[in-house]
Design a protein around this motif. Structure first.
Motif, PDB file in Angstrom:
ATOM      1  N   LEU A 198      61.817  64.135  72.511  1.00 12.39           N
ATOM      2  CA  LEU A 198      62.618  64.881  71.540  1.00 12.39           C
ATOM      3  C   LEU A 198      61.848  65.116  70.245  1.00 12.39           C
ATOM      4  N   ILE A 199      61.179  64.096  69.733  1.00 10.13           N
ATOM      5  CA  ILE A 199      60.426  64.282  68.492  1.00 10.13           C
ATOM      6  C   ILE A 199      59.225  65.197  68.735  1.00 10.13           C
ATOM      7  N   SER A 200      58.627  65.140  69.912  1.00 11.54           N
ATOM      8  CA  SER A 200      57.520  66.042  70.245  1.00 11.54           C
ATOM      9  C   SER A 200      57.995  67.484  70.281  1.00 11.54           C
ATOM     10  N   PHE A 201      59.119  67.700  70.935  1.00 11.19           N
ATOM     11  CA  PHE A 201      59.687  69.044  71.050  1.00 11.19           C
ATOM     12  C   PHE A 201      60.017  69.609  69.673  1.00 11.19           C
ATOM     13  N   LEU A 202      60.683  68.829  68.852  1.00 11.82           N
ATOM     14  CA  LEU A 202      61.094  69.307  67.525  1.00 11.82           C
ATOM     15  C   LEU A 202      59.903  69.538  66.594  1.00 11.82           C
TER      16      LEU A 202
ATOM     17  N   THR B  91      61.494  77.470  73.018  1.00 14.64           N
ATOM     18  CA  THR B  91      61.866  76.547  74.098  1.00 14.64           C
ATOM     19  C   THR B  91      60.698  76.271  75.036  1.00 14.64           C
ATOM     20  N   PHE B  92      60.048  77.319  75.558  1.00  8.79           N
ATOM     21  CA  PHE B  92      59.017  77.136  76.569  1.00  8.79           C
ATOM     22  C   PHE B  92      57.760  76.463  76.015  1.00  8.79           C
ATOM     23  N   ILE B  93      57.202  77.005  74.953  1.00  9.03           N
ATOM     24  CA  ILE B  93      55.953  76.462  74.401  1.00  9.03           C
ATOM     25  C   ILE B  93      56.153  75.043  73.848  1.00  9.03           C
ATOM     26  N   PRO B  94      57.231  74.752  73.109  1.00 16.15           N
ATOM     27  CA  PRO B  94      57.446  73.353  72.715  1.00 16.15           C
ATOM     28  C   PRO B  94      57.658  72.406  73.903  1.00 16.15           C
ATOM     29  N   MET B  95      58.232  72.916  74.997  1.00 13.61           N
ATOM     30  CA  MET B  95      58.404  72.060  76.177  1.00 13.61           C
ATOM     31  C   MET B  95      57.054  71.753  76.824  1.00 13.61           C
ATOM     32  N   ILE B  96      56.142  72.715  76.815  1.00 11.89           N
ATOM     33  CA  ILE B  96      54.791  72.453  77.319  1.00 11.89           C
ATOM     34  C   ILE B  96      54.129  71.374  76.470  1.00 11.89           C
ATOM     35  N   PHE B  97      54.273  71.449  75.157  1.00 12.09           N
ATOM     36  CA  PHE B  97      53.704  70.413  74.285  1.00 12.09           C
ATOM     37  C   PHE B  97      54.364  69.063  74.538  1.00 12.09           C
TER      38      PHE B  97
END
Length: 162
Positions: A31-35, A74-80
């Motif tokens: 969650l913190i990575s995504f945000l 959504t997509f690019i933060p999910m890859i990270f």
């Protein structure tokens, strides 16, 4: 259904589906990575749209924003997020560099292909080659910055419950 609408649905489905594969003990780290990465892509996308470097002819929220919502937020933060979750902490430097290269390449080539083959993103400045080089450099900076932040934050808050 156009290819653009299909891509938007596929991006949404992928982003939602991958949430269910996150291990429960690493959910706070995810969650913190995504945000953290979402905040960077949000700011960068708004800046690039405002200076006219890119535009998004087909987007989900046509009246609300001029940027592409689903793949940038959504997509690019999910890859990270998966980059962080799968990062080889106790490995050689070569494996860590390869990890960076693979995940950044997934994002860069995804953006390149949607800008060439769809109307989801349009490049206004530079050649496709210079655009890819700029993407590699900018995403390398984003990844390093966010990885350092997430590492610092996870040490501070003990986000991974062993």
């Amino acid at each position: 259904m156009t290819i653009e609408r299909f891509m938007l649905i596929a991006i949404s489905a992928f982003s939602i589906a991958t949430v269910f594969y996150i291990p429960k003990n690493k959910f706070r780290l995810a969650l913190i990575s995504f945000l953290a990465f979402q905040s960077i892509t949000w700011a960068a996308t708004i800046i690039f749209v405002q200076i006219g470097s890119i535009e998004y002819p087909v987007r989900v929220f046509m009246r609300a924003t001029n940027s592409g919502f689903l793949h940038n937020f959504t997509f690019i933060p999910m890859i990270f997020t998966w980059f962080i979750l799968l990062f080889p902490k106790k490995s050689t430097i070569i494996r860590k560099v390869l990890h960076y290269i693979i995940f950044i390449s997934v994002i860069v080539w995804f953006i390149y292909f949607i800008s060439v083959f769809t109307d989801l993103e349009k490049i206004n400045k530079g050649t496709p080659f210079s655009f890819c080089i700029r993407l590699y450099i900018s995403f390398l900076v984003y990844f390093i910055f966010c990885h350092l932040y997430v590492s610092w934050f996870s040490k501070k808050e003990n986000l991974i419950q062993e």
